[in-house]
Design a protein around this motif. Structure first.
Motif, PDB file in Angstrom:
ATOM      1  N   TYR A 137       0.798  -1.231   0.000  1.00 32.02           N
ATOM      2  CA  TYR A 137       0.000   0.000   0.000  1.00 32.02           C
ATOM      3  C   TYR A 137       0.829   1.279   0.000  1.00 32.02           C
ATOM      4  CZ  TYR A 137      -3.930  -3.058   1.322  1.00 32.02           C
ATOM      5  OH  TYR A 137      -4.886  -4.032   1.361  1.00 32.02           O
ATOM      6  N   LEU A 138       2.166   1.167  -0.023  1.00 37.47           N
ATOM      7  CA  LEU A 138       2.992   2.368  -0.070  1.00 37.47           C
ATOM      8  C   LEU A 138       2.571   3.260  -1.231  1.00 37.47           C
ATOM      9  CD1 LEU A 138       5.508   3.963   0.913  1.00 37.47           C
ATOM     10  CD2 LEU A 138       6.837   2.625  -0.728  1.00 37.47           C
ATOM     11  N   ASN A 139       2.438   4.550  -0.952  1.00 38.86           N
ATOM     12  CA  ASN A 139       2.018   5.510  -1.979  1.00 38.86           C
ATOM     13  C   ASN A 139       0.648   5.141  -2.548  1.00 38.86           C
ATOM     14  OD1 ASN A 139       2.847   7.980  -3.213  1.00 38.86           O
ATOM     15  ND2 ASN A 139       3.237   6.882  -5.127  1.00 38.86           N
ATOM     16  N   SER A 140      -0.207   4.611  -1.673  1.00 36.82           N
ATOM     17  CA  SER A 140      -1.562   4.185  -2.038  1.00 36.82           C
ATOM     18  C   SER A 140      -1.552   3.063  -3.074  1.00 36.82           C
ATOM     19  CB  SER A 140      -2.390   5.374  -2.554  1.00 36.82           C
ATOM     20  OG  SER A 140      -2.396   6.418  -1.609  1.00 36.82           O
ATOM     21  N   THR A 161       2.458  -6.797  -4.307  1.00 35.80           N
ATOM     22  CA  THR A 161       1.007  -6.972  -4.430  1.00 35.80           C
ATOM     23  C   THR A 161       0.553  -8.422  -4.401  1.00 35.80           C
ATOM     24  OG1 THR A 161       1.268  -6.817  -6.829  1.00 35.80           O
ATOM     25  CG2 THR A 161       0.679  -4.807  -5.650  1.00 35.80           C
ATOM     26  N   ARG A 162       1.503  -9.370  -4.463  1.00 33.32           N
ATOM     27  CA  ARG A 162       1.150 -10.796  -4.337  1.00 33.32           C
ATOM     28  C   ARG A 162       1.824 -11.341  -3.089  1.00 33.32           C
ATOM     29  NH1 ARG A 162       3.124 -14.178  -8.864  1.00 33.32           N
ATOM     30  NH2 ARG A 162       4.879 -12.709  -8.955  1.00 33.32           N
ATOM     31  N   MET A 163       1.044 -11.728  -2.107  1.00 35.08           N
ATOM     32  CA  MET A 163       1.589 -12.308  -0.878  1.00 35.08           C
ATOM     33  C   MET A 163       1.412 -13.816  -0.941  1.00 35.08           C
ATOM     34  SD  MET A 163       0.563 -11.533   3.094  1.00 35.08           S
ATOM     35  CE  MET A 163       1.150  -9.836   3.020  1.00 35.08           C
ATOM     36  N   TYR A 216     -10.411  10.873  -4.934  1.00 40.39           N
ATOM     37  CA  TYR A 216     -10.326   9.580  -5.613  1.00 40.39           C
ATOM     38  C   TYR A 216      -9.771   8.506  -4.675  1.00 40.39           C
ATOM     39  CZ  TYR A 216     -10.687  12.934  -9.446  1.00 40.39           C
ATOM     40  OH  TYR A 216     -11.074  13.959 -10.272  1.00 40.39           O
ATOM     41  N   TYR A 217     -10.382   8.397  -3.511  1.00 38.88           N
ATOM     42  CA  TYR A 217      -9.901   7.468  -2.488  1.00 38.88           C
ATOM     43  C   TYR A 217     -10.446   6.062  -2.733  1.00 38.88           C
ATOM     44  CZ  TYR A 217      -8.358  11.560   0.126  1.00 38.88           C
ATOM     45  OH  TYR A 217      -7.721  12.713   0.518  1.00 38.88           O
ATOM     46  N   VAL A 218      -9.603   5.067  -2.531  1.00 34.11           N
ATOM     47  CA  VAL A 218      -9.972   3.662  -2.663  1.00 34.11           C
ATOM     48  C   VAL A 218      -9.766   2.981  -1.315  1.00 34.11           C
ATOM     49  CG1 VAL A 218      -9.347   1.460  -3.744  1.00 34.11           C
ATOM     50  CG2 VAL A 218      -9.416   3.548  -5.118  1.00 34.11           C
ATOM     51  N   ARG A 219     -10.670   2.118  -0.946  1.00 37.69           N
ATOM     52  CA  ARG A 219     -10.545   1.395   0.312  1.00 37.69           C
ATOM     53  C   ARG A 219      -9.396   0.386   0.226  1.00 37.69           C
ATOM     54  NH1 ARG A 219     -16.273  -1.157   1.320  1.00 37.69           N
ATOM     55  NH2 ARG A 219     -15.395  -1.542   3.409  1.00 37.69           N
ATOM     56  N   PRO A 220      -8.514   0.340   1.216  1.00 38.67           N
ATOM     57  CA  PRO A 220      -7.464  -0.675   1.210  1.00 38.67           C
ATOM     58  C   PRO A 220      -8.079  -2.065   1.152  1.00 38.67           C
ATOM     59  CG  PRO A 220      -7.038   0.990   2.889  1.00 38.67           C
ATOM     60  CD  PRO A 220      -8.428   1.233   2.391  1.00 38.67           C
ATOM     61  N   THR A 221      -7.737  -2.813   0.115  1.00 36.81           N
ATOM     62  CA  THR A 221      -8.457  -4.043  -0.208  1.00 36.81           C
ATOM     63  C   THR A 221      -7.529  -5.256  -0.132  1.00 36.81           C
ATOM     64  OG1 THR A 221     -10.048  -2.869  -1.598  1.00 36.81           O
ATOM     65  CG2 THR A 221      -9.724  -5.215  -2.055  1.00 36.81           C
ATOM     66  N   VAL A 222      -8.049  -6.331   0.442  1.00 34.28           N
ATOM     67  CA  VAL A 222      -7.318  -7.599   0.512  1.00 34.28           C
ATOM     68  C   VAL A 222      -8.205  -8.698  -0.053  1.00 34.28           C
ATOM     69  CG1 VAL A 222      -6.221  -9.321   2.005  1.00 34.28           C
ATOM     70  CG2 VAL A 222      -6.030  -6.879   2.567  1.00 34.28           C
ATOM     71  N   PHE A 223      -7.642  -9.490  -0.955  1.00 33.50           N
ATOM     72  CA  PHE A 223      -8.303 -10.690  -1.470  1.00 33.50           C
ATOM     73  C   PHE A 223      -7.571 -11.922  -0.947  1.00 33.50           C
ATOM     74  CE2 PHE A 223      -9.766  -7.896  -5.003  1.00 33.50           C
ATOM     75  CZ  PHE A 223     -11.124  -8.183  -4.931  1.00 33.50           C
ATOM     76  N   GLY A 224      -8.333 -12.889  -0.456  1.00 34.88           N
ATOM     77  CA  GLY A 224      -7.793 -14.190  -0.106  1.00 34.88           C
ATOM     78  C   GLY A 224      -8.201 -15.213  -1.142  1.00 34.88           C
ATOM     79  N   ASP A 225      -7.637 -16.417  -1.038  1.00 35.32           N
ATOM     80  CA  ASP A 225      -7.975 -17.519  -1.950  1.00 35.32           C
ATOM     81  C   ASP A 225      -7.752 -17.135  -3.409  1.00 35.32           C
ATOM     82  OD1 ASP A 225      -8.990 -19.295   0.172  1.00 35.32           O
ATOM     83  OD2 ASP A 225     -10.613 -17.822   0.310  1.00 35.32           O
ATOM     84  N   PRO A 238      -4.315   0.194  -3.988  1.00 35.61           N
ATOM     85  CA  PRO A 238      -4.150  -0.541  -2.733  1.00 35.61           C
ATOM     86  C   PRO A 238      -4.937  -1.848  -2.714  1.00 35.61           C
ATOM     87  CG  PRO A 238      -5.725   1.221  -2.431  1.00 35.61           C
ATOM     88  CD  PRO A 238      -5.229   1.347  -3.842  1.00 35.61           C
ATOM     89  N   VAL A 239      -4.502  -2.794  -3.549  1.00 39.98           N
ATOM     90  CA  VAL A 239      -5.169  -4.089  -3.666  1.00 39.98           C
ATOM     91  C   VAL A 239      -4.128  -5.184  -3.500  1.00 39.98           C
ATOM     92  CG1 VAL A 239      -6.581  -5.590  -5.113  1.00 39.98           C
ATOM     93  CG2 VAL A 239      -6.892  -3.109  -5.234  1.00 39.98           C
ATOM     94  N   LEU A 240      -4.294  -6.018  -2.472  1.00 41.00           N
ATOM     95  CA  LEU A 240      -3.352  -7.089  -2.155  1.00 41.00           C
ATOM     96  C   LEU A 240      -4.011  -8.440  -2.399  1.00 41.00           C
ATOM     97  CD1 LEU A 240      -0.714  -8.183  -0.849  1.00 41.00           C
ATOM     98  CD2 LEU A 240      -1.883  -7.986   1.371  1.00 41.00           C
ATOM     99  N   SER A 241      -3.291  -9.342  -3.066  1.00 38.62           N
ATOM    100  CA  SER A 241      -3.761 -10.705  -3.305  1.00 38.62           C
ATOM    101  C   SER A 241      -2.960 -11.673  -2.445  1.00 38.62           C
ATOM    102  CB  SER A 241      -3.589 -11.073  -4.787  1.00 38.62           C
ATOM    103  OG  SER A 241      -4.404 -10.254  -5.608  1.00 38.62           O
ATOM    104  N   VAL A 242      -3.639 -12.445  -1.602  1.00 40.29           N
ATOM    105  CA  VAL A 242      -2.981 -13.453  -0.772  1.00 40.29           C
ATOM    106  C   VAL A 242      -3.182 -14.803  -1.450  1.00 40.29           C
ATOM    107  CG1 VAL A 242      -2.767 -14.471   1.508  1.00 40.29           C
ATOM    108  CG2 VAL A 242      -3.450 -12.064   1.273  1.00 40.29           C
ATOM    109  N   MET A 243      -2.057 -15.493  -1.705  1.00 42.18           N
ATOM    110  CA  MET A 243      -2.071 -16.735  -2.464  1.00 42.18           C
ATOM    111  C   MET A 243      -1.418 -17.850  -1.645  1.00 42.18           C
ATOM    112  SD  MET A 243      -0.751 -14.933  -6.013  1.00 42.18           S
ATOM    113  CE  MET A 243      -1.204 -16.282  -7.093  1.00 42.18           C
ATOM    114  N   ALA A 244      -1.954 -19.047  -1.742  1.00 42.62           N
ATOM    115  CA  ALA A 244      -1.422 -20.189  -0.999  1.00 42.62           C
ATOM    116  C   ALA A 244      -0.533 -21.037  -1.902  1.00 42.62           C
ATOM    117  CB  ALA A 244      -2.569 -21.037  -0.454  1.00 42.62           C
ATOM    118  N   TYR A 245       0.540 -21.598  -1.300  1.00 42.15           N
ATOM    119  CA  TYR A 245       1.392 -22.540  -2.034  1.00 42.15           C
ATOM    120  C   TYR A 245       1.556 -23.815  -1.208  1.00 42.15           C
ATOM    121  CZ  TYR A 245       5.163 -20.866   1.060  1.00 42.15           C
ATOM    122  OH  TYR A 245       5.931 -20.528   2.148  1.00 42.15           O
ATOM    123  N   ALA A 246       1.948 -24.890  -1.907  1.00 46.52           N
ATOM    124  CA  ALA A 246       2.046 -26.198  -1.250  1.00 46.52           C
ATOM    125  C   ALA A 246       3.407 -26.432  -0.621  1.00 46.52           C
ATOM    126  CB  ALA A 246       1.742 -27.302  -2.257  1.00 46.52           C
TER     127      ALA A 246
END
Length: 464
Positions: free
Chosen positions: A272-275, A283-285, A351-360, A375-383
């Motif tokens: 989210y640095l600098n929005s 952006t991919r966790m 032009y504000y956007v809500r800090p957003t997190v996606f799981g799965d 400010p959009v973060l994607s959380v991804m699972a690995y094996a």
């Protein structure tokens, strides 16, 4: 409202040959706060001619004298830091502390690094019976973006001047006022006429004229991969040097054994640095599947704490773009765990956007593949580690990344397998002396430090 009604050519503030102006909108208020000239290809011709005339004398100026000029620029920028930070706040909507610490503080440090490099760099070396010398490449076209409007200018102008090059600068038309203040500083510092010139305007007119110009020896561009491709196409017929710092979709890999709480919270801040308007944003966790549920919970808490505390998107266009990605993430089956569509609660303007997190999130989803620049973060699972490596490298980009592990050695071992230009190890701090740039569609060439200086130098070998 501030009306900038001139451009800067050959040491003089002069009217553009065109009559149109560009309105600059404050993204926090949605109101026009400044105007700049909409420059023309004729303006570019004049600026390039001035830079060409100034080049021989500037190239012949001893490096120590060039360093002294840069030191004066650095010192004057430090004196006007508050004014410059305010310009960034108005153009970009950046929170004031971020504008002061990063948007202005970092460029002051970058200029200082090139003062030292100009003084210390090995301009000549002897290799057996050869004398190898490094000489300035010539006239540089610098095309800079809106997301770090001053930092990206100093990343190009600093090493170009240290190398002995002259410059034609086109700042982003979305956030140009920091460039105007910077040219005022260069003028006050006594940079010789024609060494740096500024033509404001749009990419399709001014930017393309610079990239294609036969008297420009090098073009350095920072921006989107799409626009960078166009710059390279235009530059190809004249076989000029091209340096491109483009997009990213960086992976933050958290390995089992890492401090999950610390890594996730740091990762949210990195995304989210600098929005989120940062090409190297994480952006991919990527987390082990056994840690996914807890990681999503921590990320959602961290994002909620930032709701209403980050700046807006730079423009209405960027706001709508990010909203579209959020909608697409939901439509493609990602789990929305924080944020979502619309402005933060209680915010009606800006032009504000809500800090957003996606799981799965899975690797084929759009939010996992395309650069969102918000400010959009994607959380991804690995094996397992092999799966994490595959997912991290399964992208068109290769600009940045991060690895968290129980030990530095474990993190370094994994980082070596990432196809990306830089990697943060267990939260390692950004180093403005280290090279910055990317693999694959994130561009070519490097900025910052010695590697950034060498981009602006030709190498000549003389056999004795």
């Amino acid at each position: 409202m501030t009306a900038y009604d001139t451009i800067y050519i050959d040491g003089v503030w002069t009217p553009s040959s065109g009559t149109s102006v560009i309105e600059v909108v404050d993204p926090a208020t949605e109101r026009v706060h400044a105007t700049v000239p909409q420059g023309t290809s004729e303006d570019v011709d004049r600026a390039v001619a001035a830079a060409r005339r100034a080049f021989p004398a500037w190239a012949a100026t001893p490096p120590a004298e060039r360093a002294a000029h840069l030191a004066k620029v650095r010192d004057l920028l430090a004196e006007r830091a508050a004014e410059m930070a305010e310009a960034v706040v108005r153009d970009l909507g950046a929170p004031a502390p971020l504008a002061q610490r990063v948007h202005v503080g970092l460029p002051i440090g970058v200029l200082g690094s090139y003062v030292r490099l100009a003084e210390e760099f090995a301009w000549e070396e002897r290799i057996a019976n050869s004398l190898v010398v490094r000489e300035p490449v010539g006239v540089v076209g610098a095309i800079t973006p809106w997301n770090y409007p001053l930092h990206q200018i100093t990343n190009k102008v600093g090493p170009a001047l240290a190398a002995g090059c002259t410059v034609v600068l086109k700042p982003s038309e979305v956030a140009p006022t920091a460039a105007y203040l910077f040219l005022e500083i260069l003028d006050a510092a006594g940079i010789p006429a024609g060494v740096v010139n500024l033509v404001s305007g749009t990419g399709p007119v001014v930017g393309e004229a610079i990239a294609a110009h036969p008297d420009v020896d090098m073009v350095s561009f920072t921006g989107s991969t799409r626009a960078g491709t166009r710059v390279a196409e235009l530059a190809a017929p004249t076989v000029k040097r091209v340096a491109l710092e483009l997009g990213g979709k960086s992976a933050n890999v958290i390995l089992p054994g890492a401090d999950l709480e610390k890594a996730v919270r740091a990762g949210v801040n990195g995304a989210y640095l600098n929005s989120g308007q940062t090409c190297s944003a994480l952006t991919r966790m990527l987390v082990h599947r056994d840690d996914h549920a807890r990681a999503v919970e921590i990320a959602a808490e961290a994002a909620a704490a930032l709701d209403g505390k980050i700046g807006p998107m730079v423009s209405a266009v960027q706001y709508e773009r990010v909203q579209g990605y959020i909608t697409r993430g939901v439509d493609e089956g990602a789990t929305l765990v924080a944020g979502g569509s619309g402005r933060p609660d209680g915010v009606e303007t800006g032009y504000y956007v809500r800090p957003t997190v996606f799981g799965d999130v899975t690797p084929e989803m759009t939010v996992a593949r395309e650069e969102i620049f918000g400010p959009v973060l994607s959380v991804m699972a690995y094996a397992d580690e092999a799966d994490a490596e595959r997912i991290a490298n399964d992208t068109d980009y290769g600009l940045s990344g991060a690895v968290w592990a129980g030990t530095q050695e474990e993190a370094l071992a994994f980082a070596r397998r990432l196809r990306t230009g830089q990697v943060e190890i267990n939260g390692g701090a950004f180093n403005p002396l280290a090279p910055f740039g990317g693999y694959k569609k994130s561009g070519n060439g490097r900025e910052l430090g010695r590697y950034g200086l060498e981009e602006y130098l030709e190498v000549k070998s003389m056999q004795l």
